[in-house]
Write a protein that holds these residues in place. Structure first.
Motif, PDB file in Angstrom:
ATOM      1  N   UNK A   1     -38.544   7.132  17.425  1.00  0.00           N
ATOM      2  CA  UNK A   1     -38.229   7.953  18.594  1.00  0.00           C
ATOM      3  C   UNK A   1     -37.567   7.130  19.695  1.00  0.00           C
ATOM      4  N   UNK A   2     -36.960   6.002  19.339  1.00  0.00           N
ATOM      5  CA  UNK A   2     -36.251   5.164  20.302  1.00  0.00           C
ATOM      6  C   UNK A   2     -34.878   4.787  19.768  1.00  0.00           C
ATOM      7  N   UNK A   3     -33.955   4.631  20.703  1.00  0.00           N
ATOM      8  CA  UNK A   3     -32.590   4.252  20.357  1.00  0.00           C
ATOM      9  C   UNK A   3     -32.219   3.045  21.218  1.00  0.00           C
ATOM     10  N   UNK A   4     -31.697   1.997  20.598  1.00  0.00           N
ATOM     11  CA  UNK A   4     -31.286   0.799  21.324  1.00  0.00           C
ATOM     12  C   UNK A   4     -29.777   0.616  21.174  1.00  0.00           C
ATOM     13  N   UNK A   5     -29.121   0.306  22.292  1.00  0.00           N
ATOM     14  CA  UNK A   5     -27.687   0.051  22.296  1.00  0.00           C
ATOM     15  C   UNK A   5     -27.507  -1.460  22.441  1.00  0.00           C
ATOM     16  N   UNK A   6     -26.838  -2.094  21.477  1.00  0.00           N
ATOM     17  CA  UNK A   6     -26.677  -3.545  21.451  1.00  0.00           C
ATOM     18  C   UNK A   6     -25.203  -3.909  21.455  1.00  0.00           C
TER      19      UNK A   6
ATOM     20  N   UNK B   1     -27.982  -1.477  30.046  1.00  0.00           N
ATOM     21  CA  UNK B   1     -27.688  -1.394  28.619  1.00  0.00           C
ATOM     22  C   UNK B   1     -28.842  -1.791  27.730  1.00  0.00           C
ATOM     23  N   UNK B   2     -29.708  -2.686  28.193  1.00  0.00           N
ATOM     24  CA  UNK B   2     -30.802  -3.139  27.339  1.00  0.00           C
ATOM     25  C   UNK B   2     -32.027  -2.230  27.387  1.00  0.00           C
TER      26      UNK B   2
ATOM     27  N   UNK C   1     -19.943  -2.068  20.027  1.00  0.00           N
ATOM     28  CA  UNK C   1     -21.297  -1.629  20.372  1.00  0.00           C
ATOM     29  C   UNK C   1     -22.036  -1.239  19.103  1.00  0.00           C
ATOM     30  N   UNK C   2     -23.210  -1.828  18.924  1.00  0.00           N
ATOM     31  CA  UNK C   2     -24.059  -1.500  17.789  1.00  0.00           C
ATOM     32  C   UNK C   2     -25.243  -0.660  18.244  1.00  0.00           C
ATOM     33  N   UNK C   3     -25.691   0.243  17.395  1.00  0.00           N
ATOM     34  CA  UNK C   3     -26.798   1.128  17.740  1.00  0.00           C
ATOM     35  C   UNK C   3     -27.858   1.018  16.659  1.00  0.00           C
TER      36      UNK C   3
ATOM     37  N   UNK D   1     -24.569   3.195  26.979  1.00  0.00           N
ATOM     38  CA  UNK D   1     -26.001   3.504  26.985  1.00  0.00           C
ATOM     39  C   UNK D   1     -26.266   4.698  27.900  1.00  0.00           C
ATOM     40  N   UNK D   2     -25.625   4.721  29.071  1.00  0.00           N
ATOM     41  CA  UNK D   2     -25.803   5.829  30.008  1.00  0.00           C
ATOM     42  C   UNK D   2     -25.210   7.119  29.463  1.00  0.00           C
ATOM     43  N   UNK D   3     -24.056   7.048  28.822  1.00  0.00           N
ATOM     44  CA  UNK D   3     -23.443   8.247  28.251  1.00  0.00           C
ATOM     45  C   UNK D   3     -24.327   8.848  27.153  1.00  0.00           C
ATOM     46  N   UNK D   4     -24.893   8.009  26.300  1.00  0.00           N
ATOM     47  CA  UNK D   4     -25.770   8.498  25.229  1.00  0.00           C
ATOM     48  C   UNK D   4     -27.048   9.076  25.822  1.00  0.00           C
TER      49      UNK D   4
END
Length: 178
Positions: free
Chosen positions: A48-53, A5-6, A41-43, A69-72
């Motif tokens: 050009x980067x996406x973080x899932x928090x 996830x990180x 879940x916060x995004x 995170x894996x689904x996205x």
């Protein structure tokens, strides 16, 4: 915190992501996919980067962290590159062909098997016994491939059936006469 996830998600240039709580829409050259993301879940999105928090840290929320995170990530890969699954038909007289929006399989039954091809999945038959499936949604593609495979699962005595590419069947000896 989840190890998966990180990890950041790198967004290719041809992919457009719109996130309006709770829905995320990912657009690319091969299609558009959308998913509903839970409140926990916060995004955050950079250039050009996406973080899932995570907003809180409980055991159940940590498991959802890696999942979403894996689904996205799969959505981003699917709309930019597409996923591909190859199936091989092994058996005497086993054939496949595509007619209109149907996959026609001759699998040793007294009738041909007619399977409707879902929207968003393209099917290509090569040499009458190799089926290439392509699609941007990994989940739908795997479900369609398993539906095709369920008509003739590989059997261990003669090795006949519908196999995934590079799948090995453990063969059994069978009966031995006196």
């Amino acid at each position: 915190m989840s190890r998966i996830g990180k990890l950041p998600i790198t967004i290719p240039k041809d992919v457009d992501i719109n996130y309006n709580e709770p829905e995320m829409v990912v657009k690319g050259k091969f299609g558009t996919l959308q998913i509903e993301i839970p409140e926990i879940i916060g995004i955050t999105q950079d250039e050009n980067r996406l973080m899932v928090n995570l907003k809180n840290e409980t055991r159940s929320q940590r498991s959802l962290h890696g999942l979403y995170r894996t689904l996205i990530h799969n959505m981003v890969i699917g709309v930019s590159e597409q996923f591909q699954i190859t199936l091989n038909l092994q058996g005497v007289g086993y054939r496949a062909s595509v007619q209109n929006q149907f996959l026609i399989l001759n699998l040793g039954y007294s009738h041909p098997v007619k399977i409707a091809i879902p929207e968003g999945i393209s099917v290509e038959v090569m040499q009458n016994n190799t089926i290439n499936l392509k699609g941007c949604d990994k989940q739908d593609l795997g479900l369609f491939a398993s539906n095709i495979r369920s008509w003739r699962k590989p059997e261990p005595y003669k090795g006949k059936g519908i196999l995934y590419k590079d799948e090995q069947i453990l063969r059994k000896a069978g009966k031995s006469g006196k």
